[in-house]
Scaffold this active site. Structure first.
Site, PDB file in Angstrom:
ATOM      1  N   THR A   1      -5.046  -4.301  -7.238  1.00  0.00           N
ATOM      2  CA  THR A   1      -4.026  -3.186  -7.461  1.00  0.00           C
ATOM      3  C   THR A   1      -3.128  -3.750  -7.963  1.00  0.00           C
ATOM      4  O   THR A   1      -2.564  -3.799  -9.133  1.00  0.00           O
ATOM      5  CB  THR A   1      -3.850  -2.480  -6.081  1.00  0.00           C
ATOM      6  OG1 THR A   1      -3.620  -3.232  -5.081  1.00  0.00           O
ATOM      7  CG2 THR A   1      -5.409  -1.481  -5.774  1.00  0.00           C
TER       8      THR A   1
ATOM      9  N   THR B   1      -4.423  -6.312   5.124  1.00  0.00           N
ATOM     10  CA  THR B   1      -4.921  -5.201   4.360  1.00  0.00           C
ATOM     11  C   THR B   1      -5.389  -5.560   3.185  1.00  0.00           C
ATOM     12  O   THR B   1      -4.754  -6.252   2.013  1.00  0.00           O
ATOM     13  CB  THR B   1      -3.620  -4.346   3.981  1.00  0.00           C
ATOM     14  OG1 THR B   1      -3.144  -4.027   5.237  1.00  0.00           O
ATOM     15  CG2 THR B   1      -4.306  -3.168   3.531  1.00  0.00           C
TER      16      THR B   1
ATOM     17  N   LYS C   1      -8.928  -8.762  -2.730  1.00  0.00           N
ATOM     18  CA  LYS C   1      -7.756  -8.120  -3.297  1.00  0.00           C
ATOM     19  C   LYS C   1      -6.974  -7.901  -2.305  1.00  0.00           C
ATOM     20  O   LYS C   1      -7.291  -7.549  -1.161  1.00  0.00           O
ATOM     21  CB  LYS C   1      -8.217  -6.825  -4.183  1.00  0.00           C
ATOM     22  CG  LYS C   1      -8.257  -5.540  -3.084  1.00  0.00           C
ATOM     23  CD  LYS C   1      -6.964  -4.913  -3.436  1.00  0.00           C
ATOM     24  CE  LYS C   1      -6.834  -4.152  -2.454  1.00  0.00           C
ATOM     25  NZ  LYS C   1      -5.227  -3.489  -2.496  1.00  0.00           N
TER      26      LYS C   1
END
Lengths: 383, 383
Positions: free
Chosen positions: B146, B179, B168
């Protein structure tokens, strides 16, 4: 008028030379009586500054004749020498005022881990005591400022008595308490136990609900002193209300002047099972950097609200939750509702309403956004 | 080679059109067996995304034949329609691969609260399945990015078997888990219970100790799939070590690429009574915005370390604590020690050593500093 608005109090604020800038940096507030009743609440941080260690002892008997406050240095983690500085400050003030050093409270604010100059403090205290006047409250409010951009003051009128107050605090604003120094005064005739009760009731729903940056200070202290000079014994409920009103006003002044902030965010949580649950939910949002950065960017990113409250233990179903921002319900029952484009976050005042639909309790937490200026001010603080 | 380094795995990463930029946004990783053993750990956030709700069920039997991951949308708080998108994604992949949809895990990452287009997903899955190759791991690693600036990959060699992985994650890095999305593969012959044991042992001391910004995601998932294609049953301890090494490597790659960070901070806590105490103390510092802003400003402000750890419940005496930064002990027994000017905080790698002198336990937490770029990236994320 501030802390000197109630009868029986005198104050002074001077430039003692603690701050290299030459700004006002030392305040003395004296209670001329007839009563010396006092109460205080302190930081719950286990890492307590020397003035906190001193003041906790000095207030234990419910009596205080004076309070000395300095900016320009927190006198925290400065070892036995640091405690000596605090002790000598109280002794110097007590001797000059003709009261016991054990009736003199001390507060300090500034950088942690640097020694204060004991001689500079001594001269400053003597100079301030010599300049005490019934009009000195404004100078005292200025002398306790650190990165504050303006003094914080309040006066609340009772029925034949008053409550006055000053506060400082701009960074390290967080609960238990919000990080700050506050002095409240009243000319009501109120015994120590009642003062303590009113002060704890007031701070619980005001300073304890201000959470600007989640960082707890080592030097927090909120002090309430009663002179009894009005001769009036306030109605207990009216007195608690007045102290709460004074604390709320000062808390909102602290929020409005928080370091680098561009939004004052009111997080209102409704429909919780208990008030503690509502506070936990509100605080989880107030401490979420992603949410705070989004508000800085005027982005009504309600997903970050839900991600934050999902980390709490409070009983509710995340898929029943509604979230509104500045009056627009952007999330209904855990799903997108009104388009986020309808939310206008350009005003400084920001309202976030979180409806949990789990019970009847509610609470409001005040916080600020996370901005470039916050990072800048706090990365450059020591230099 | 990454997740396709171990024998028995194929992968693909394609541009399905989920991201408007046209970048890679969809990955499929398939386990060709002979074994389909798998284990996964998930976010502990109660606000769970639809793919988490799905994958928790799909992994319950310890079997997974494939995993589909998309960037460009978190599919969280998108209601029953959002769950349908996840379900249909698994069905499409299962049908194309000739396996049960219940053996297909799904992961999503991106903005919360926006619907994914079910047709775009379907076409993307079919296209990716058609392009599966034993060399597809690198593309898969790119397709899950992202705000990551680079793909994160790892291969650990065992004795006749391998562990491979991709990850990621750049924002919302916090424990329980940090996260992120992670897929680990092995060609070792390892039953589900052993996979689960090794994965939990590894994440406990790696991803769970990475706390970049204190914000917990709704979409975290770490998956470990074993093909058994090597025909070798790894020694249990060696296997746990290899998985831990792979997780540590990926965790440090996540830290090094955290949004806007300019320092990778290793907080080492020694002398705690228990390991949990050491973790609590380290985490309190990792989550303190004032400390993090100070490090950004290359300011060895150890007072903020002590103010942070004073908020914990861990048993220790704040006035016995030593703090060192990059090898210079700036605080000894709660008092100033070496001059702070001796500390050089200009390198990106930053080491903070906190010695509690209360016991024998220790732990290390990894975090990042709080920077202008962090605020900027997270205030502009949705736009």
């Amino acid at each position: 008028m501030t802390v000197t608005a109630p009868a029986g109090f005198e104050a002074a604020g001077i430039a003692a030379g603690i701050k290299r800038s030459g700004a006002l940096d030392l305040a003395v507030i004296v209670n001329r009586g007839p009563s010396n009743a006092a109460a205080a609440v302190f930081t719950s941080n286990r890492a307590k500054a020397n003035p906190i260690l001193w003041s906790e002892q000095a207030i234990a008997d419910g009596q205080a004749a004076a309070i000395v406050l300095n900016s320009g240095g927190a006198n925290c983690f400065t070892g036995p020498e640091g405690f000596q500085v605090t002790h000598h400050t109280a002794e110097t003030a007590g001797s000059a005022l003709g009261v016991s050093s054990g009736d003199v409270l001390v507060c300090s604010t500034g950088l942690i881990g640097e020694q204060l100059d004991i001689e500079v403090l001594e001269e400053g205290v003597l100079s301030a005591v010599a300049r005490l006047t019934p009009q000195g409250g404004e100078d005292a409010a200025r002398a306790i400022m650190t990165t504050d951009t303006k003094p914080k003051t309040v006066v609340v009128e009772g029925d034949g008595w008053r409550v006055g107050g000053i506060a400082k605090g701009a960074g390290m604003l967080a609960p238990g308490l919000a990080t700050m120094l506050v002095v409240l005064t009243t000319d009501g005739l109120v015994p120590p136990a009642r003062l303590d009760e009113a002060l704890r009731a007031a701070t619980r729903v005001t300073f304890d609900r201000l959470d600007s940056d989640g960082c707890m200070s080592t030097n927090d202290q909120v002090t309430l002193m009663a002179s009894g000079a009005s001769g009036v014994t306030p109605d207990p409920a009216a007195f608690t209300d007045a102290v709460t009103e004074a604390c709320r006003s000062l808390a909102l002044q602290l929020q409005a002047d928080a370091e680098g902030a561009s939004h004052d965010i009111t997080i209102e949580v409704r429909g919780a099972v208990t008030e503690d649950d509502a506070v936990e939910v509100g605080r989880s949002v107030a401490r979420n950097n992603l949410f705070k950065a989004a508000i800085f960017g005027n982005d009504p990113n309600w997903g970050r609200v839900l991600a934050a409250i999902g980390t709490t233990q409070a009983p509710f179903d995340p898929y029943l939750v509604d979230v509104s921002m500045n009056g627009v319900r952007v999330c209904h029952a855990g799903r997108p509702d009104a388009p986020r484009e309808q939310v206008d976050l350009t005003p400084r005042a920001t309202h976030v309403l979180i409806e949990l639909h789990a019970g009847e309790a509610s609470a409001t937490i005040w916080t600020n956004d996370l901005t470039h200026d916050y990072v800048h001010e706090n990365s450059a603080y020591a230099s």
